[in-house]
Design a protein around this motif. Structure first.
Motif, short mmCIF file in Angstrom:
data_model
loop_
_atom_site.label_atom_id
_atom_site.label_comp_id
_atom_site.label_asym_id
_atom_site.label_seq_id
_atom_site.Cartn_x
_atom_site.Cartn_y
_atom_site.Cartn_z
N CYS A 1 -9.64 1.19 -6.88
CA CYS A 1 -9.14 2.39 -7.55
C CYS A 1 -8.78 3.53 -6.59
O CYS A 1 -7.82 4.26 -6.85
N VAL A 2 -9.54 3.72 -5.51
CA VAL A 2 -9.14 4.76 -4.54
C VAL A 2 -7.83 4.37 -3.88
O VAL A 2 -6.97 5.22 -3.62
N ALA A 3 -7.64 3.07 -3.61
CA ALA A 3 -6.37 2.61 -3.05
C ALA A 3 -5.22 2.95 -3.99
O ALA A 3 -4.16 3.44 -3.56
N GLN A 4 -5.40 2.69 -5.29
CA GLN A 4 -4.35 2.99 -6.26
C GLN A 4 -4.12 4.49 -6.38
O GLN A 4 -2.98 4.95 -6.55
N GLN A 5 -5.18 5.27 -6.27
CA GLN A 5 -5.09 6.73 -6.38
C GLN A 5 -4.37 7.33 -5.16
O GLN A 5 -3.49 8.19 -5.30
N GLU A 6 -4.73 6.89 -3.96
CA GLU A 6 -4.25 7.53 -2.73
C GLU A 6 -2.99 6.89 -2.16
O GLU A 6 -2.25 7.52 -1.41
N LYS A 7 -2.78 5.61 -2.43
CA LYS A 7 -1.59 4.89 -1.97
C LYS A 7 -1.40 5.03 -0.45
O LYS A 7 -2.36 4.90 0.29
N ASP A 8 -0.16 5.28 0.00
CA ASP A 8 0.10 5.32 1.44
C ASP A 8 -0.50 6.55 2.12
O ASP A 8 -0.49 6.64 3.35
N ARG A 9 -1.03 7.50 1.35
CA ARG A 9 -1.73 8.62 1.97
C ARG A 9 -2.94 8.15 2.76
O ARG A 9 -3.33 8.77 3.75
N LEU A 10 -3.54 7.03 2.33
CA LEU A 10 -4.67 6.49 3.07
C LEU A 10 -4.26 6.01 4.46
O LEU A 10 -5.01 6.16 5.42
N LEU A 11 -3.08 5.43 4.54
CA LEU A 11 -2.59 4.96 5.85
C LEU A 11 -2.42 6.14 6.80
O LEU A 11 -2.69 6.02 8.01
N ALA A 12 -1.96 7.27 6.27
CA ALA A 12 -1.79 8.45 7.12
C ALA A 12 -3.13 9.03 7.55
O ALA A 12 -3.28 9.49 8.69
N ARG A 13 -4.12 8.99 6.65
CA ARG A 13 -5.43 9.56 6.97
C ARG A 13 -6.24 8.67 7.89
O ARG A 13 -7.10 9.16 8.64
N VAL A 14 -6.01 7.35 7.83
CA VAL A 14 -6.81 6.40 8.60
C VAL A 14 -5.85 5.55 9.43
O VAL A 14 -5.38 4.50 8.98
N PRO A 15 -5.53 5.98 10.64
CA PRO A 15 -4.50 5.29 11.42
C PRO A 15 -4.86 3.87 11.85
O PRO A 15 -3.97 3.10 12.20
N TYR A 16 -6.13 3.50 11.79
CA TYR A 16 -6.53 2.14 12.15
C TYR A 16 -6.64 1.21 10.93
O TYR A 16 -7.03 0.05 11.05
N LEU A 17 -6.30 1.72 9.74
CA LEU A 17 -6.29 0.90 8.53
C LEU A 17 -5.02 0.06 8.50
O LEU A 17 -3.93 0.57 8.75
N ASP A 18 -5.15 -1.24 8.15
CA ASP A 18 -4.00 -2.14 8.21
C ASP A 18 -3.18 -2.16 6.93
O ASP A 18 -1.96 -2.13 6.98
N PHE A 19 -3.84 -2.25 5.78
CA PHE A 19 -3.07 -2.20 4.54
C PHE A 19 -3.93 -1.76 3.37
O PHE A 19 -5.16 -1.79 3.42
N VAL A 20 -3.23 -1.32 2.32
CA VAL A 20 -3.83 -0.77 1.12
C VAL A 20 -3.20 -1.49 -0.07
O VAL A 20 -1.99 -1.72 -0.09
N PHE A 21 -4.03 -1.86 -1.07
CA PHE A 21 -3.46 -2.56 -2.22
C PHE A 21 -4.21 -2.19 -3.50
O PHE A 21 -5.42 -1.98 -3.49
N GLY A 22 -3.45 -2.06 -4.59
CA GLY A 22 -4.03 -1.71 -5.87
C GLY A 22 -4.53 -2.93 -6.63
O GLY A 22 -4.26 -4.07 -6.27
N PRO A 23 -5.26 -2.71 -7.74
CA PRO A 23 -5.86 -3.81 -8.48
C PRO A 23 -4.86 -4.83 -9.01
O PRO A 23 -5.20 -6.01 -9.14
N ASP A 24 -3.63 -4.41 -9.33
CA ASP A 24 -2.65 -5.36 -9.86
C ASP A 24 -2.15 -6.34 -8.81
O ASP A 24 -1.49 -7.32 -9.15
N ASN A 25 -2.45 -6.09 -7.54
CA ASN A 25 -1.89 -6.91 -6.46
C ASN A 25 -2.90 -7.85 -5.83
O ASN A 25 -2.62 -8.46 -4.80
N LEU A 26 -4.04 -8.01 -6.49
CA LEU A 26 -5.09 -8.87 -5.96
C LEU A 26 -4.60 -10.28 -5.67
O LEU A 26 -4.92 -10.87 -4.63
N ALA A 27 -3.81 -10.85 -6.57
CA ALA A 27 -3.36 -12.24 -6.42
C ALA A 27 -2.44 -12.43 -5.21
O ALA A 27 -2.23 -13.56 -4.76
N ARG A 28 -1.90 -11.34 -4.68
CA ARG A 28 -0.98 -11.42 -3.54
C ARG A 28 -1.70 -11.26 -2.21
O ARG A 28 -1.06 -11.12 -1.16
N LEU A 29 -3.01 -11.29 -2.22
CA LEU A 29 -3.78 -11.02 -1.01
C LEU A 29 -3.42 -11.94 0.16
O LEU A 29 -3.25 -11.45 1.29
#
Length: 441
Positions: A80-108
């Motif tokens: 849920c935080v991933a869905q809430q923050e989206k690509d803002r998380l990538l900007a805040r955490v430069p060593y984070l590789d990817f962010v995904f929302g609950p609807d995209n679990l099957a695409r892991l």
């Protein structure tokens, strides 16, 4: 095989999602590990319902940063935080590789391959008609007594305090034949109890209503128990009450969040019932299934909550005598009606923390007393316990739950109390949050 470590925050839905991710990755050359320092992939599955969710996430990622630096571990954030923050998380955490929302679990699996080339956020919603619920792998549940089964996702209620509609989307119900088939497959490998889950599970509409779904699941051979969570009071239908009355496999435990004992506060929360209406359904439930354990949620310090409003919450707690309640100080969540209105009018004035926190402590003290009295009332009784397994760190001790979802500790070995066994146990001690019992000689 590569190794994956999953750190899960939050509710049963997140726990189930984390299990589905591990099972999915197990089909793509990943094995689960309990040690993040050994992982090639660390997934943080997040919850956004309470305050400081983002800080808890950032703290966890900070701990895992060293593993990435040492061995090139991939770091990903879902939930849920991933869905809430989206690509803002990538900007805040430069060593984070990817962010995904609950609807995209099957695409892991494909997202993991993509992460070798780029950093990205995958948080789009899937159309209702295209959404496929991730199914449980029965083999992963072999040897376990209980399992979660997803019945629906999302919420259409838009309560003014709640971010779930924004992070989990609109309600989508899973077709009932899929649910029944998954429950049957789990029963075939020894699972004795299933819990049907969803953000608002009793609004289910996947080809039948929720009461009919419960009856269909209860008809699965070899299942001993059926539970569900979480529910909205306005979906506590007469048919659901009748299911509790008529179907012994539906366990006598109901989590029914009330949120406040004050009608004006409930109206500002966009909860479409009064306290008396809530209690009316509550009493019907208790009449249909005497002895049912009812638990609830309270939010303390909601905008505009007066001393009188809070006294009404205490009065409701004393009147209903809930077996337990989960209570929190209100925290503004992004994109919610209450957060937008905070401070806009006298009835939306913020309750200072120095007022809200003592209120919370007072409510929790009353709940602890009531829960202790409920537990003490079990002393000397013989109860039915579904054994779930060993007590961690306590050799020769096992644990299980009563139909009312009360935890019972046993002095017994695996031979006398194997996982999945339903045993008669005499209660010998009552604790704050559990019972102790003994098997017949």
């Amino acid at each position: 095989m590569r190794k994956v470590f999953v750190h899960t925050f939050g509710c049963q839905m997140n726990e189930a999602d984390s299990s589905r991710m591990v099972e999915l990755l197990g089909r793509h050359a990943f094995a689960a590990t309990a040690h993040p320092e050994d992982a090639d992939l660390i997934l943080v599955n997040t919850c956004a319902v309470r305050e400081k969710a983002e800080q808890k996430l950032l703290s966890a990622l900070g701990r895992y940063r060293a593993h990435k630096a040492r061995r090139g571990t991939l770091l990903a954030v879902g939930g849920c935080v991933a869905q809430q923050e989206k690509d803002r998380l990538l900007a805040r955490v430069p060593y984070l590789d990817f962010v995904f929302g609950p609807d995209n679990l099957a695409r892991l699996p494909e997202m993991i391959e993509r992460a070798a080339r780029e950093r990205f956020a995958e948080t789009g919603w899937m159309a209702s008609e295209e959404y496929v619920f991730p199914g449980a792998d029965p083999e992963a549940a072999r040897g376990r007594a209980t399992a979660f089964v997803t019945a629906m996702k999302g919420c259409d209620n838009v309560c003014s305090f709640c971010i779930v509609p924004h992070t989990r989307g609109r309600e989508i119900s899973r077709p009932y034949p899929e649910i029944v088939a998954e429950c049957a497959a789990l029963a075939a490998v020894g699972v004795r109890e299933v819990t049907l889950i969803g953000q608002n599970v009793n609004s289910y509409a996947g080809g039948c209503d929720f009461a009919a779904l419960l009856r269909r699941v209860a008809a699965v051979p070899d299942l001993a128990r059926v539970r569900f969570t979480t529910s909205h009071p306005h979906d506590l239908s007469d048919a659901l009450v009748e299911a509790f009355r008529d179907e012994p496999k539906v366990m006598p435990h109901f989590h029914l969040p009330v949120q406040s004992g004050s009608d004006p506060v409930l109206a500002r929360m966009r909860r479409d019932y009064t306290v008396e209406e809530y209690l009316g359904r509550f009493e019907l439930l208790r009449a249909a299934r005497p002895g049912i354990a009812i638990t609830t949620d309270f939010i303390v310090g909601f905008p505009g909550e007066s001393d009188e409003d809070f006294r009404r919450s205490l009065a409701l707690l004393e009147r209903a005598r809930f077996d337990n309640s989960f209570s929190f100080v209100y925290s503004p969540r992004p994109h919610t009606g209450a957060a937008r209105r905070l401070g806009s009018a006298p009835e939306w004035q913020e309750v200072p923390r120095e007022v809200a926190v003592p209120r919370l402590e007072a409510l929790q003290a009353v709940q602890r007393r009531i829960a202790s009295e409920v537990m003490a009332g079990q002393l000397g009784r013989t109860v039915e316990v579904l054994v779930e397994g060993a007590l961690e760190g306590e050799e020769g001790r096992r644990f299980g739950r009563t139909p009312e979802n009360r935890v019972v500790h046993l002095d017994a070995d695996e031979l006398r109390a194997p996982a999945g066994a339903v045993l008669r146990v005499r209660v010998t001690r009552a604790h704050a949050n559990s019972l102790s019992g003994e098997l017949p000689a």
